[in-house]
Scaffold this active site. Structure first.
Site, PDB file in Angstrom:
ATOM      1  N   ASP A 181     -13.566 -17.890   1.793  1.00 38.39           N
ATOM      2  CA  ASP A 181     -12.294 -18.425   1.317  1.00 38.39           C
ATOM      3  C   ASP A 181     -11.167 -17.920   2.217  1.00 38.39           C
ATOM      4  O   ASP A 181     -11.370 -17.062   3.089  1.00 38.39           O
ATOM      5  CB  ASP A 181     -12.045 -18.012  -0.131  1.00 38.39           C
ATOM      6  CG  ASP A 181     -10.911 -18.790  -0.796  1.00 38.39           C
ATOM      7  OD1 ASP A 181     -10.390 -19.750  -0.194  1.00 38.39           O
ATOM      8  OD2 ASP A 181     -10.552 -18.436  -1.935  1.00 38.39           O
ATOM      9  N   LYS A 182      -9.978 -18.463   1.983  1.00 39.95           N
ATOM     10  CA  LYS A 182      -8.756 -18.051   2.675  1.00 39.95           C
ATOM     11  C   LYS A 182      -7.703 -17.702   1.647  1.00 39.95           C
ATOM     12  O   LYS A 182      -7.623 -18.327   0.587  1.00 39.95           O
ATOM     13  CB  LYS A 182      -8.268 -19.206   3.561  1.00 39.95           C
ATOM     14  CG  LYS A 182      -6.978 -18.943   4.347  1.00 39.95           C
ATOM     15  CD  LYS A 182      -5.674 -19.249   3.643  1.00 39.95           C
ATOM     16  CE  LYS A 182      -5.512 -20.661   3.154  1.00 39.95           C
ATOM     17  NZ  LYS A 182      -4.142 -20.905   2.580  1.00 39.95           N
ATOM     18  N   HIS A 183      -6.882 -16.704   1.958  1.00 43.50           N
ATOM     19  CA  HIS A 183      -5.733 -16.400   1.106  1.00 43.50           C
ATOM     20  C   HIS A 183      -4.480 -16.343   1.973  1.00 43.50           C
ATOM     21  O   HIS A 183      -4.477 -15.720   3.037  1.00 43.50           O
ATOM     22  CB  HIS A 183      -5.893 -15.059   0.396  1.00 43.50           C
ATOM     23  CG  HIS A 183      -4.676 -14.678  -0.399  1.00 43.50           C
ATOM     24  ND1 HIS A 183      -4.417 -15.211  -1.644  1.00 43.50           N
ATOM     25  CD2 HIS A 183      -3.635 -13.849  -0.107  1.00 43.50           C
ATOM     26  CE1 HIS A 183      -3.270 -14.728  -2.091  1.00 43.50           C
ATOM     27  NE2 HIS A 183      -2.778 -13.905  -1.185  1.00 43.50           N
ATOM     28  N   SER A 184      -3.419 -17.002   1.512  1.00 47.22           N
ATOM     29  CA  SER A 184      -2.127 -16.954   2.188  1.00 47.22           C
ATOM     30  C   SER A 184      -1.146 -16.176   1.331  1.00 47.22           C
ATOM     31  O   SER A 184      -1.171 -16.273   0.097  1.00 47.22           O
ATOM     32  CB  SER A 184      -1.591 -18.368   2.426  1.00 47.22           C
ATOM     33  OG  SER A 184      -0.234 -18.326   2.850  1.00 47.22           O
ATOM     34  N   THR A 236      -0.199 -23.852  -4.436  1.00 44.98           N
ATOM     35  CA  THR A 236      -1.241 -24.843  -4.178  1.00 44.98           C
ATOM     36  C   THR A 236      -1.617 -25.600  -5.453  1.00 44.98           C
ATOM     37  O   THR A 236      -1.827 -26.814  -5.426  1.00 44.98           O
ATOM     38  CB  THR A 236      -2.477 -24.163  -3.570  1.00 44.98           C
ATOM     39  OG1 THR A 236      -2.103 -23.586  -2.315  1.00 44.98           O
ATOM     40  CG2 THR A 236      -3.607 -25.151  -3.344  1.00 44.98           C
ATOM     41  N   ARG A 267       4.111  -4.569 -13.674  1.00 51.04           N
ATOM     42  CA  ARG A 267       4.775  -4.306 -12.388  1.00 51.04           C
ATOM     43  C   ARG A 267       5.967  -5.233 -12.180  1.00 51.04           C
ATOM     44  O   ARG A 267       7.000  -4.832 -11.622  1.00 51.04           O
ATOM     45  CB  ARG A 267       3.774  -4.489 -11.236  1.00 51.04           C
ATOM     46  CG  ARG A 267       2.712  -3.398 -11.152  1.00 51.04           C
ATOM     47  CD  ARG A 267       1.601  -3.793 -10.181  1.00 51.04           C
ATOM     48  NE  ARG A 267       2.142  -4.144  -8.880  1.00 51.04           N
ATOM     49  CZ  ARG A 267       1.618  -5.084  -8.094  1.00 51.04           C
ATOM     50  NH1 ARG A 267       0.559  -5.774  -8.482  1.00 51.04           N
ATOM     51  NH2 ARG A 267       2.176  -5.336  -6.925  1.00 51.04           N
ATOM     52  N   SER A 325      -4.186  -6.175  -6.067  1.00 52.55           N
ATOM     53  CA  SER A 325      -3.963  -7.369  -6.882  1.00 52.55           C
ATOM     54  C   SER A 325      -4.542  -8.607  -6.201  1.00 52.55           C
ATOM     55  O   SER A 325      -5.284  -9.386  -6.810  1.00 52.55           O
ATOM     56  CB  SER A 325      -2.466  -7.552  -7.129  1.00 52.55           C
ATOM     57  OG  SER A 325      -2.219  -8.717  -7.887  1.00 52.55           O
ATOM     58  N   LYS A 375      -8.672 -10.484  -7.357  1.00 54.52           N
ATOM     59  CA  LYS A 375      -8.873 -11.882  -7.761  1.00 54.52           C
ATOM     60  C   LYS A 375      -9.780 -12.610  -6.772  1.00 54.52           C
ATOM     61  O   LYS A 375     -10.660 -13.377  -7.157  1.00 54.52           O
ATOM     62  CB  LYS A 375      -7.526 -12.593  -7.872  1.00 54.52           C
ATOM     63  CG  LYS A 375      -6.632 -12.051  -8.972  1.00 54.52           C
ATOM     64  CD  LYS A 375      -5.424 -12.903  -9.192  1.00 54.52           C
ATOM     65  CE  LYS A 375      -4.393 -12.796  -8.095  1.00 54.52           C
ATOM     66  NZ  LYS A 375      -3.634 -11.537  -8.150  1.00 54.52           N
ATOM     67  N   LYS A 376      -9.559 -12.394  -5.488  1.00 59.03           N
ATOM     68  CA  LYS A 376     -10.372 -13.078  -4.476  1.00 59.03           C
ATOM     69  C   LYS A 376     -11.823 -12.624  -4.536  1.00 59.03           C
ATOM     70  O   LYS A 376     -12.750 -13.441  -4.456  1.00 59.03           O
ATOM     71  CB  LYS A 376      -9.789 -12.831  -3.078  1.00 59.03           C
ATOM     72  CG  LYS A 376      -8.578 -13.684  -2.752  1.00 59.03           C
ATOM     73  CD  LYS A 376      -8.964 -15.154  -2.715  1.00 59.03           C
ATOM     74  CE  LYS A 376      -7.780 -16.059  -2.462  1.00 59.03           C
ATOM     75  NZ  LYS A 376      -8.154 -17.492  -2.503  1.00 59.03           N
TER      76      LYS A 376
END
Length: 437
Positions: free
Chosen positions: A80-83, A120, A168, A183, A187-188
């Site tokens: 996967d990718k995270h931005s 997204t 937070r 954080s 999740k990822k």
């Protein structure tokens, strides 16, 4: 474990064991640790930080606080990718099907808009019938049949992080690099990934505008993810101007479909999307080098295979079966449109990218409060890039609005966001650095 003794240890700069961190996170999950204690721990970490080992332990404990997805039986690398978020950043919509068409399985768990940055899931919600919150069975079915699925986080994935972040958010401790890292990654990694590519943005439209701070975040994310057993790397990408020429929800989906079909591709967006696709192939060990992987990614894009994957994903998740072919019939359009005209001749020297994102929020395309309903039709299109030469009266952008007042406010904000000067500026490359584990 006494929560107060755990907090005291970090307050005084001590090192926390994985076992102690696991017990504290379990208390966050089951409610035995109070909001006040979570807040005190977050503030202690904000001032004293966490070691790499502590951050790995916190990440894994929050990952394991709920479901961890199992992709056994799928004979493809799970990546996967995270931005970290930006304006006009619709990369996921093209990247997931490109990577899937190249042979990866891409279970992409995405988020909603945050502040001036688009989300997204809000974009995917503009597709009629598309299910952004499927159950695990439909999620798996979509990945199996289409190769990718772009969905939202369920309540069963990393629930400790959801509670921790909520505290937070109201205690001025969001900006801790170590807590941001735990954080994001909890999740990822709960998605059952084998590998991960990070798109960490810097510049005036990014969550972290300062390059050095963004690089520190990228380095920490890569180090911790690898320490948690997931092969990970990062690209540093420029967000000193919108990435796509569109900012909004339906307008960015339209931009993405036109990208996939070849009808229109913004050059900076193309560079970043294909580079991330190549890195996903390399980190997943399907290709040996970014150059070879880049060629493969471009081939599946230009051949139309990636567009087919996108259409299949939309169909399996409940959207129209002919969405790619008839996207313009399905995507809602705003009733009012106005062109933003250049007030003088010259070159675009700079863009206040955050203000473009704020204009979309003010139009109704983002949230002022968590409970706000998104207007998927509104947004901004035709955004010109830094370096473009303009004559007086040339179009800088087009505003798509629901009412006259919002339209005029957005027109003024977008116009003010553009700096026009006589001489041509130096234009930065969209990819600044590659960070490996």
């Amino acid at each position: 474990m006494l929560a107060q003794e755990f907090i005291r240890a970090k307050r005084d700069g001590g090192d926390l064991s994985p076992e102690a961190i696991g017990e504290f996170v379990a208390g966050i999950t089951d409610g035995s640790v109070t909001d006040a204690q979570i807040s005190a721990f977050a503030m202690a970490v904000f001032f004293n930080g966490l070691s790499a080992d502590e951050t790995v332990a916190l990440t894994l404990s929050m990952r394991d606080s709920g479901d961890v997805l199992d992709w056994s039986g799928i004979d493809k690398p799970i990546c996967d990718k995270h931005s970290t978020g930006g304006v006009g950043d619709n990369v996921s919509l093209m990247l997931a099907p490109i990577a899937a068409a190249c042979g990866l399985a891409v279970p992409m768990i995405s988020g909603r808009g945050l502040g001036h940055t688009g989300g997204t899931l809000d974009k995917m919600d503009s597709i009629p019938g598309y299910t952004t919150q499927p159950d695990n069975a439909l999620f798996r079915k979509t990945v199996e049949e289409a190769g990718c699925a772009i969905i939202g986080q369920t309540a069963d994935l990393a629930p400790a992080d959801k509670r921790f972040y909520g505290v937070r958010d109201v205690t001025a401790t969001v900006e801790s690099i170590h807590l941001i890292t735990a954080s994001i990654l909890s999740k990822k990694l709960a998605a059952g990934l084998q590998s991960l590519v990070l798109d960490v943005k810097f510049g005036n439209g990014a969550f972290m505008a300062d390059y050095d701070k963004a690089r520190t975040l990228a380095t920490t994310l890569v180090k911790v993810a690898n320490g948690a057993g997931t092969r990970t790397m990062a690209l540093m990408t420029d967000m000193n101007q919108p990435l796509a020429s569109a900012a909004g929800n339906a307008v960015e989906v339209r931009n993405a479909v036109e990208f996939l079909t070849g009808a229109h591709r913004d050059p900076r967006l193309e560079s970043v999307t294909l580079a991330l696709a190549a890195e996903m192939l390399v980190v997943s060990e399907l290709d040996d080098s970014p150059a070879t992987a880049l060629g493969r990614a471009r081939e599946v894009l230009d051949s139309g295979r990636a567009a087919e994957v996108f259409g299949k994903m939309v169909q399996v998740l409940g959207g129209p079966t002919d969405f790619v072919e008839r996207y313009d019939d399905y995507l809602e359009k705003a009733p009012l449109n106005a062109v933003v005209e250049a007030p003088k001749a010259g070159h675009v020297h700079g863009i206040s990218t955050r203000d473009i994102g704020i204009a979309v929020v003010e139009l109704g395309g983002g949230r002022r409060r968590p409970e706000d309903v998104i207007d998927h039709a509104v947004g901004v299109t035709g955004l010109v890039d830094i370096g473009v030469k303009l004559e007086k009266g040339d179009a800088i952008a087009t505003i798509h609005a629901r009412d006259d007042r919002a339209l005029e406010a957005a027109r003024k904000r977008v116009l003010a966001a553009y700096e026009i000067a006589e001489n041509a500026p130096d234009v930065a490359e969209p990819i600044a650095e590659r960070i490996l584990g």
